[in-house]
Design an enzyme around this catalytic site. Structure first.
Site, PDB file in Angstrom:
ATOM      1  N   LYS A 147      10.287  42.648 -65.177  1.00 17.30           N
ATOM      2  CA  LYS A 147      10.869  43.957 -64.862  1.00 17.30           C
ATOM      3  C   LYS A 147      11.928  43.826 -63.769  1.00 17.30           C
ATOM      4  O   LYS A 147      12.968  44.497 -63.817  1.00 17.30           O
ATOM      5  CB  LYS A 147       9.773  44.928 -64.418  1.00 17.30           C
ATOM      6  CG  LYS A 147      10.296  46.300 -64.026  1.00 17.30           C
ATOM      7  CD  LYS A 147       9.172  47.264 -63.703  1.00 17.30           C
ATOM      8  CE  LYS A 147       9.727  48.633 -63.314  1.00 17.30           C
ATOM      9  NZ  LYS A 147       8.674  49.644 -63.114  1.00 17.30           N
ATOM     10  N   HIS A 171      11.140  33.401-109.977  1.00 23.07           N
ATOM     11  CA  HIS A 171      11.296  34.665-109.264  1.00 23.07           C
ATOM     12  C   HIS A 171       9.930  35.282-108.951  1.00 23.07           C
ATOM     13  O   HIS A 171       9.741  36.498-109.061  1.00 23.07           O
ATOM     14  CB  HIS A 171      12.161  35.641-110.064  1.00 23.07           C
ATOM     15  CG  HIS A 171      13.520  35.105-110.352  1.00 23.07           C
ATOM     16  ND1 HIS A 171      14.327  35.615-111.348  1.00 23.07           N
ATOM     17  CD2 HIS A 171      14.214  34.085-109.801  1.00 23.07           C
ATOM     18  CE1 HIS A 171      15.464  34.931-111.384  1.00 23.07           C
ATOM     19  NE2 HIS A 171      15.407  34.009-110.446  1.00 23.07           N
TER      20      HIS A 171
END
Length: 511
Positions: free
Chosen positions: A136, A274
């Site tokens: 922070k 696929h």
């Protein structure tokens, strides 16, 4: 004023070398427990955390850094006059570098011998607090969670006397990735323990396995991530032993082949294109199974994926080597098979010892624009028991092929049809917007092979047209979920043509 670094790490990789460099640069080092003891043993000057806090570590080390002298030294904004005044009044000195990595919660939760109490004890409290505080306040504090970043920080300290703003910001970002991952693991552990399948909020956490060259198309970026638990028998646990790197499409297609393969216990080959099965064969030997799968659709297998649930032997490899394949995945390969297959430079060979493993407690996730869909994995096959709904019962051989086809169609995209004969797919029709189109495609693909086959449909027949088409093609038995308000129309037609029909009571949509 002397710069100060607070170092408290579980993973002590290269931390002694890092601390020694800081000491030589004139930094004061503050440390805790085992880290402090290690520094002292190496002759590195160190201040114990209890000397900083003027309070002893207590409760078996559960409380040691949760103190204003620590958090205030990290969080105070250096160019804020009020903060500076308060620091002076309270006797708090600035901490400029925080080095911390956390208790090994992941390693503990992955240990099958670890009990609940041990897992709970490996939830770090003080570490994440320090890390978040430093991240922070990254404008003024450098925070390190990863030993790989030690060299970068030392190099910048030597060159500039401080860490650059860009590096501090990058390190802060790594902190929040790290603590989010850590907290997600804890949350997921409790969700699993309490059998909470759909929590009000969900945070998924995965670890990067590799970056990919691109996604489905060259203009899309892509990476491959692995979940933390239950990876045995999944593609993330496979070892690539030969060939080019896997592409995004390779991974998706191979996963589709692998999911289908797990339905079969007998020696089986699944050929996929696929992510849809295009040829499946089961036999007494894996070479014969491959021959069946290839002959089921010798066109679609070209440039496709092959998954085997038995070791690839020389006989199988010889047949494989005659066609172009993208990927082969198998539990193992004989030395003779490897000698044959590795001659194909680009063929990707994956070894997956636990390829038959099933029964995962995992879920399937799919992103949509602005959201995420979550569902349980489809691990069932039929609902309670099969129900013959026609006058003619299927023969034993037909029933064997019906179940074979049912397993195949479960993994074909909807609308899906699978036609099979002699434990081999005769034709597969996946991903059509109309069920009759799916059937027509499967029949066209199989040609003369279709006669005498059986058919599986992933969902019920809304009309009798599929039974009509099946009869015209010479299909002798059908397996489907049932449940349509027009089921009787299909049953009556099946009875008219002498086709056996079996209901499973369970559909297998796959979209």
């Amino acid at each position: 004023m002397m710069k100060r670094a607070l170092i408290s790490v579980f993973d002590k990789t290269n931390v002694v070398e890092f601390a020694r460099e800081l000491d030589q640069l004139g930094w004061e080092i503050i440390s805790t427990g085992g880290t402090s003891a290690k520094f002292k043993a190496e002759g590195i000057p160190v201040m114990d955390i209890s000397d900083l806090t003027q309070f002893p570590e207590c409760f078996d080390g559960r409380v040691k850094t949760l103190h204003p002298n620590v958090e205030g030294g990290i969080l105070a904004i250096r160019d804020n006059e009020m903060h500076q005044k308060q620091m002076k009044e309270l006797g708090i000195e600035a901490i400029d570098i925080v080095v911390c990595n956390l208790y090994p919660f992941k390693q503990t939760v992955l240990n099958p011998e670890a009990g609940h109490e041990e897992i709970i004890e490996n939830i770090d409290i003080g570490g994440p607090t320090m890390l978040r505080a430093a991240a922070k306040n990254y404008k003024f504090v450098s925070v390190i969670t990863d030993p790989k970043d030690y060299d970068t920080v030392i190099a910048e300290l030597k060159e500039n006397g401080s860490t650059s703003f860009e590096t501090k910001e990058y390190l802060a970002a790594k902190v929040f990735q790290h603590t989010a991952h850590y907290d997600a693991l804890i949350s997921n552990y409790f969700n699993t323990k309490l059998d909470i399948k759909t929590p009000d909020t969900i945070t998924l956490t995965y670890e990067k396995k590799q970056d990919l060259r691109y996604g489905e198309n060259p203009h899309q970026q892509a990476s491959f991530y692995t979940q933390i638990k239950e990876t045995e028998g999944t593609l993330t646990a496979a070892n690539k032993i030969h060939g080019k790197e896997l592409s995004y499409n390779n991974i998706g297609d191979t996963d589709g082949a692998l999911e289908t393969l797990k339905e079969y216990q007998e020696p089986t080959i699944v050929a996929a294109k696929h992510a849809n099965p295009c040829g499946i064969g089961s036999a007494d030997t894996i070479a014969e199974a491959f021959k069946k799968a290839y002959e089921a659709d010798p066109v679609s297998i070209f440039g496709g994926i092959v998954a085997s649930n038995r070791e690839i032997d020389a006989a199988t490899a010889e047949i494989m080597s005659t066609i172009f394949l993208e990927v082969v995945v198998a539990p193992s390969y004989s030395s003779e098979a490897l000698e044959i297959l590795t001659k194909k430079k680009n063929l990707r060979l994956l070894e997956l010892p636990e390829i038959l493993k099933t029964g995962y407690s995992t879920f399937k996730a799919r992103t949509v624009l602005g959201g995420l869909l979550i569902q349980e994995q489809d691990q069932k096959l039929i609902n309670d028991e099969l129900k013959v709904v026609t006058e003619r019962q299927p023969s034993e051989k037909e029933m064997e092929d019906l179940l074979f086809a049912w397993k195949a169609v479960k993994h074909a995209k909807s609308n899906g049809i699978a036609i099979a004969k002699n434990l081999t797919t005769s034709g597969v029709g996946p991903g059509q917007v109309s069920r009759i189109w799916a059937l027509e495609n499967a029949i066209r693909q199989g040609g003369e092979n279709i006669k005498g086959s059986v058919m599986a449909s992933d969902a019920f027949f809304p009309f009798g047209d599929c039974v009509e088409a099946a009869n015209e093609a010479g299909i002798t038995a059908i397996i489907q979920p049932g449940g349509s308000i027009r089921d009787q129309e299909s049953i009556d037609l099946a009875n008219k043509y002498g086709i056996a029909m079996v209901f499973t009571g369970m559909r297998h949509f796959k979209h």
